[in-house]
Design a protein around this motif. Structure first.
Motif, PDB file in Angstrom:
ATOM      1  N   CYS A  35       0.862  -1.189   0.000  1.00  0.00           N
ATOM      2  CA  CYS A  35       0.000   0.000   0.000  1.00  0.00           C
ATOM      3  C   CYS A  35       0.892   1.232   0.000  1.00  0.00           C
ATOM      4  CB  CYS A  35      -0.885  -0.009   1.240  1.00  0.00           C
ATOM      5  SG  CYS A  35      -1.771   1.524   1.502  1.00  0.00           S
ATOM      6  N   GLU A  36       0.898   1.949  -1.091  1.00  0.00           N
ATOM      7  CA  GLU A  36       1.725   3.139  -1.181  1.00  0.00           C
ATOM      8  C   GLU A  36       1.085   4.277  -0.395  1.00  0.00           C
ATOM      9  OE1 GLU A  36       3.386   6.320  -4.472  1.00  0.00           O
ATOM     10  OE2 GLU A  36       2.454   4.466  -5.148  1.00  0.00           O
ATOM     11  N   ILE A  37       1.852   4.854   0.505  1.00  0.00           N
ATOM     12  CA  ILE A  37       1.410   6.048   1.216  1.00  0.00           C
ATOM     13  C   ILE A  37       2.368   7.170   0.869  1.00  0.00           C
ATOM     14  CG2 ILE A  37       0.336   4.794   3.128  1.00  0.00           C
ATOM     15  CD1 ILE A  37       2.870   5.720   4.775  1.00  0.00           C
ATOM     16  N   ASN A  38       1.874   8.380   0.907  1.00  0.00           N
ATOM     17  CA  ASN A  38       2.705   9.555   0.647  1.00  0.00           C
ATOM     18  C   ASN A  38       2.449  10.592   1.719  1.00  0.00           C
ATOM     19  OD1 ASN A  38       3.909   8.801  -1.923  1.00  0.00           O
ATOM     20  ND2 ASN A  38       1.847   8.947  -2.731  1.00  0.00           N
ATOM     21  N   TYR A  39       3.509  11.269   2.117  1.00  0.00           N
ATOM     22  CA  TYR A  39       3.382  12.357   3.085  1.00  0.00           C
ATOM     23  C   TYR A  39       4.530  13.319   2.851  1.00  0.00           C
ATOM     24  CZ  TYR A  39       7.133  10.125   5.710  1.00  0.00           C
ATOM     25  OH  TYR A  39       8.338   9.580   6.076  1.00  0.00           O
ATOM     26  N   ASN A  40       4.379  14.526   3.326  1.00  0.00           N
ATOM     27  CA  ASN A  40       5.406  15.546   3.196  1.00  0.00           C
ATOM     28  C   ASN A  40       6.298  15.481   4.432  1.00  0.00           C
ATOM     29  OD1 ASN A  40       6.948  17.839   2.921  1.00  0.00           O
ATOM     30  ND2 ASN A  40       5.233  19.143   2.308  1.00  0.00           N
ATOM     31  N   GLN A  41       7.548  15.084   4.241  1.00  0.00           N
ATOM     32  CA  GLN A  41       8.460  14.920   5.381  1.00  0.00           C
ATOM     33  C   GLN A  41       8.653  16.217   6.161  1.00  0.00           C
ATOM     34  OE1 GLN A  41      11.906  13.052   3.453  1.00  0.00           O
ATOM     35  NE2 GLN A  41      11.602  11.347   4.870  1.00  0.00           N
ATOM     36  N   TYR A  44       6.185  16.730   9.054  1.00  0.00           N
ATOM     37  CA  TYR A  44       6.193  15.825  10.205  1.00  0.00           C
ATOM     38  C   TYR A  44       7.256  16.244  11.209  1.00  0.00           C
ATOM     39  CZ  TYR A  44       6.644  11.771  13.162  1.00  0.00           C
ATOM     40  OH  TYR A  44       6.713  10.958  14.253  1.00  0.00           O
ATOM     41  N   SER A  45       6.890  16.173  12.480  1.00  0.00           N
ATOM     42  CA  SER A  45       7.815  16.492  13.557  1.00  0.00           C
ATOM     43  C   SER A  45       7.663  15.458  14.667  1.00  0.00           C
ATOM     44  CB  SER A  45       7.507  17.882  14.113  1.00  0.00           C
ATOM     45  OG  SER A  45       8.190  18.095  15.329  1.00  0.00           O
ATOM     46  N   LEU A  46       8.781  15.075  15.270  1.00  0.00           N
ATOM     47  CA  LEU A  46       8.719  14.155  16.411  1.00  0.00           C
ATOM     48  C   LEU A  46       7.966  14.767  17.588  1.00  0.00           C
ATOM     49  CD1 LEU A  46      12.356  12.689  16.445  1.00  0.00           C
ATOM     50  CD2 LEU A  46      10.275  11.599  15.608  1.00  0.00           C
ATOM     51  N   LYS A  47       7.847  16.080  17.599  1.00  0.00           N
ATOM     52  CA  LYS A  47       7.161  16.775  18.691  1.00  0.00           C
ATOM     53  C   LYS A  47       5.643  16.727  18.555  1.00  0.00           C
ATOM     54  CE  LYS A  47      10.994  19.931  19.407  1.00  0.00           C
ATOM     55  NZ  LYS A  47      11.446  21.322  19.400  1.00  0.00           N
ATOM     56  N   SER A  48       5.153  16.340  17.377  1.00  0.00           N
ATOM     57  CA  SER A  48       3.714  16.293  17.141  1.00  0.00           C
ATOM     58  C   SER A  48       3.264  14.863  16.885  1.00  0.00           C
ATOM     59  CB  SER A  48       3.348  17.148  15.927  1.00  0.00           C
ATOM     60  OG  SER A  48       1.985  16.973  15.590  1.00  0.00           O
ATOM     61  N   PRO A  49       2.146  14.457  17.463  1.00  0.00           N
ATOM     62  CA  PRO A  49       1.655  13.098  17.233  1.00  0.00           C
ATOM     63  C   PRO A  49       0.852  12.950  15.934  1.00  0.00           C
ATOM     64  CG  PRO A  49       0.237  14.187  18.796  1.00  0.00           C
ATOM     65  CD  PRO A  49       1.363  15.150  18.483  1.00  0.00           C
ATOM     66  N   PHE A  50       0.771  14.018  15.123  1.00  0.00           N
ATOM     67  CA  PHE A  50      -0.059  13.995  13.926  1.00  0.00           C
ATOM     68  C   PHE A  50       0.760  13.869  12.648  1.00  0.00           C
ATOM     69  CE2 PHE A  50      -2.403  16.494  17.091  1.00  0.00           C
ATOM     70  CZ  PHE A  50      -3.561  15.742  17.162  1.00  0.00           C
ATOM     71  N   LEU A  51       0.156  13.209  11.659  1.00  0.00           N
ATOM     72  CA  LEU A  51       0.752  13.116  10.325  1.00  0.00           C
ATOM     73  C   LEU A  51      -0.381  13.081   9.311  1.00  0.00           C
ATOM     74  CD1 LEU A  51       3.207  12.551   8.403  1.00  0.00           C
ATOM     75  CD2 LEU A  51       2.637  10.121   8.672  1.00  0.00           C
ATOM     76  N   VAL A  52      -0.295  13.929   8.303  1.00  0.00           N
ATOM     77  CA  VAL A  52      -1.239  13.896   7.191  1.00  0.00           C
ATOM     78  C   VAL A  52      -0.573  13.111   6.069  1.00  0.00           C
ATOM     79  CG1 VAL A  52      -2.461  15.270   5.458  1.00  0.00           C
ATOM     80  CG2 VAL A  52      -2.297  16.093   7.820  1.00  0.00           C
ATOM     81  N   PHE A  53      -1.291  12.131   5.542  1.00  0.00           N
ATOM     82  CA  PHE A  53      -0.751  11.330   4.449  1.00  0.00           C
ATOM     83  C   PHE A  53      -1.858  10.946   3.482  1.00  0.00           C
ATOM     84  CE2 PHE A  53      -2.134   8.192   7.503  1.00  0.00           C
ATOM     85  CZ  PHE A  53      -2.617   7.138   6.744  1.00  0.00           C
ATOM     86  N   THR A  54      -1.478  10.468   2.308  1.00  0.00           N
ATOM     87  CA  THR A  54      -2.447   9.969   1.341  1.00  0.00           C
ATOM     88  C   THR A  54      -2.277   8.467   1.212  1.00  0.00           C
ATOM     89  OG1 THR A  54      -0.971  10.366  -0.533  1.00  0.00           O
ATOM     90  CG2 THR A  54      -2.548  12.118   0.002  1.00  0.00           C
ATOM     91  N   ALA A  55      -3.382   7.803   0.917  1.00  0.00           N
ATOM     92  CA  ALA A  55      -3.396   6.347   0.729  1.00  0.00           C
ATOM     93  C   ALA A  55      -4.462   6.028  -0.316  1.00  0.00           C
ATOM     94  CB  ALA A  55      -3.687   5.633   2.047  1.00  0.00           C
ATOM     95  N   PRO A  56      -4.375   4.845  -0.918  1.00  0.00           N
ATOM     96  CA  PRO A  56      -5.322   4.496  -1.983  1.00  0.00           C
ATOM     97  C   PRO A  56      -6.783   4.411  -1.542  1.00  0.00           C
ATOM     98  CG  PRO A  56      -3.430   3.053  -2.055  1.00  0.00           C
ATOM     99  CD  PRO A  56      -3.325   3.850  -0.781  1.00  0.00           C
ATOM    100  N   SER A  57      -7.051   3.955  -0.313  1.00  0.00           N
ATOM    101  CA  SER A  57      -8.448   3.763   0.085  1.00  0.00           C
ATOM    102  C   SER A  57      -8.558   3.577   1.596  1.00  0.00           C
ATOM    103  CB  SER A  57      -9.024   2.522  -0.611  1.00  0.00           C
ATOM    104  OG  SER A  57      -8.414   1.363  -0.086  1.00  0.00           O
TER     105      SER A  57
END
Length: 114
Positions: A35-41, A44-57
């Motif tokens: 499953c390919e995921i994409n996110y903007n590095q 992302y920060s180790l200080k934040s528990p959040f990550l926005v990413f894209t996935a197929p479904s």
């Protein structure tokens, strides 16, 4: 062969443990599931528990969640903005299959603030 990634965006909430291993776990699981995921590095920060990413479904995301230890929740991200106007503009671009669902009388949702 990895699945082509579409533009469905998700908001991931990681556990506040093993912060150095969060992304590695997510990548390893998604690779093992093909499953390919994409996110903007840079977002992302180790200080934040959040990550926005894209996935197929949603199905791919559910499979990732079943195998993860460090992910608490993943939500489909419908919009974002730094102001009310930006958020409203972002939400106005939602596809009809989402907006039509929200207009049904029998559809309910809630927002929990922690």
């Amino acid at each position: 062969v990895a699945t082509k990634c579409c533009k469905t965006r998700f908001l991931c909430l990681f556990a506040q443990e093993h912060v150095d291993f969060r992304i590695q776990e997510l990548k390893a699981i998604s690779n093992s599931l093909q499953c390919e995921i994409n996110y903007n590095q840079s977002d992302y920060s180790l200080k934040s528990p959040f990550l926005v990413f894209t996935a197929p479904s949603d199905e791919h995301v559910q499979r990732i969640l079943k195998r993860s230890v460090l992910i608490r929740f993943i939500y489909e991200l419908w919009g974002h903005g730094n102001s009310y106007d930006e958020l409203r503009s972002s939400l106005s671009e939602l596809p009809p299959h989402i907006t039509n669902l929200c207009k049904r009388n029998d559809y309910t949702f809630s927002v929990r603030v922690r």
